[in-house]
Design an enzyme around this catalytic site. Structure first.
Site, PDB file in Angstrom:
ATOM      1  N   CYS A 168      -6.501  18.497 -40.350  1.00 30.16           N
ATOM      2  CA  CYS A 168      -5.130  18.817 -39.940  1.00 30.16           C
ATOM      3  C   CYS A 168      -4.557  17.655 -39.112  1.00 30.16           C
ATOM      4  O   CYS A 168      -4.431  16.555 -39.613  1.00 30.16           O
ATOM      5  CB  CYS A 168      -5.081  20.160 -39.214  1.00 30.16           C
ATOM      6  SG  CYS A 168      -3.406  20.868 -39.121  1.00 30.16           S
ATOM      7  N   HIS A 177      -7.371  23.437 -43.564  1.00 33.15           N
ATOM      8  CA  HIS A 177      -8.485  23.755 -42.669  1.00 33.15           C
ATOM      9  C   HIS A 177      -9.664  24.242 -43.508  1.00 33.15           C
ATOM     10  O   HIS A 177      -9.684  25.394 -43.940  1.00 33.15           O
ATOM     11  CB  HIS A 177      -8.070  24.850 -41.684  1.00 33.15           C
ATOM     12  CG  HIS A 177      -7.109  24.384 -40.646  1.00 33.15           C
ATOM     13  ND1 HIS A 177      -7.525  23.867 -39.449  1.00 33.15           N
ATOM     14  CD2 HIS A 177      -5.756  24.340 -40.634  1.00 33.15           C
ATOM     15  CE1 HIS A 177      -6.463  23.528 -38.720  1.00 33.15           C
ATOM     16  NE2 HIS A 177      -5.380  23.801 -39.430  1.00 33.15           N
ATOM     17  N   GLU A 237     -12.564  25.003 -42.543  1.00 31.92           N
ATOM     18  CA  GLU A 237     -13.283  26.057 -41.805  1.00 31.92           C
ATOM     19  C   GLU A 237     -12.611  27.420 -41.928  1.00 31.92           C
ATOM     20  O   GLU A 237     -13.208  28.443 -41.590  1.00 31.92           O
ATOM     21  CB  GLU A 237     -13.436  25.660 -40.324  1.00 31.92           C
ATOM     22  CG  GLU A 237     -12.198  25.832 -39.466  1.00 31.92           C
ATOM     23  CD  GLU A 237     -11.167  24.720 -39.598  1.00 31.92           C
ATOM     24  OE1 GLU A 237     -10.188  24.739 -38.832  1.00 31.92           O
ATOM     25  OE2 GLU A 237     -11.334  23.820 -40.460  1.00 31.92           O
TER      26      GLU A 237
END
Length: 208
Positions: free
Chosen positions: A83, A188, A190
């Site tokens: 990001c 992202h 994750e």
């Protein structure tokens, strides 16, 4: 293998660390210690918020920028920006003024301006990657993998060869960049479930 996730007061540190541990990496350090970063086998720079704020937080840690240059540029260890962490790889950011980035990927971080005025900013939610060129980071992903985004600015890259993937949001938006031992994702990983975990696994297995 040691993975240093840089803690400079910005980013989804806990969820990022859990994602890396989930794919089998035990030595994950969430750290603001430049010495740990400089010695790591892999370096991850997350980031959430405004470009200038993230830059300020990172540069405020004594020795951190020098440690990044040591491990990434001199030792050529694999680096992943996430990001705003990816955006900081740029030449400059144009959010609330002009702010210098690392200059690792030539380009500027500019406000997203969709062709369709009905599309809301920030670009938030799930979107499909559109591959521009093959790269080990994206190996084994299904066609048009679904990833999670939340951002109002994008990295407009000068050299097309450094754009690995885009998404369509009222026009092409840079989603993944890379060159040499550097990669960055606007999404992202994750937070992108199984597809995101595959990206993390690919990063850990990558030997540029």
């Amino acid at each position: 293998m040691t993975v240093a996730i840089i803690d400079y007061g910005s980013g989804n540190l806990r969820s990022a660390a859990k994602a890396f541990q989930h794919v089998g990496t035990e030595k994950v350090f969430v750290t603001s210690n430049p010495d740990i970063v400089a010695d790591a086998d892999r370096v991850v720079l997350p980031g959430v918020g405004a470009f200038a704020d993230c830059r300020r937080g990172l540069f405020a840690i004594d020795g951190m920028v020098a440690a990044l240059e040591e491990v990434v540029l001199k030792k050529a260890r694999p680096f992943l920006g996430i990001c705003v962490g990816m955006q900081l790889m740029a030449t400059r950011g144009l959010e609330h003024g002009v702010h210098e980035g690392f200059g690792w990927i030539e380009g500027s971080v500019k406000a997203i301006r969709p062709d369709n005025p009905a599309l809301k900013i920030p670009h938030m939610g799930w979107n499909d990657l559109i591959a521009q060129r093959p790269h080990p980071l994206l190996a084994g992903l299904e066609s048009g993998p679904h990833m999670y985004f939340v951002h109002s600015y994008q990295l407009e890259v000068v050299k097309a060869c450094e754009v690995l993937s885009t998404v369509d949001y009222g026009g092409a938006i840079t989603a993944v960049v890379g060159r040499d031992n550097l990669v960055g994702t606007q999404f992202h990983p994750e937070k992108s479930q199984a597809q995101g975990l595959r990206v993390i696994e690919n990063f850990l297995n990558w030997n540029p």
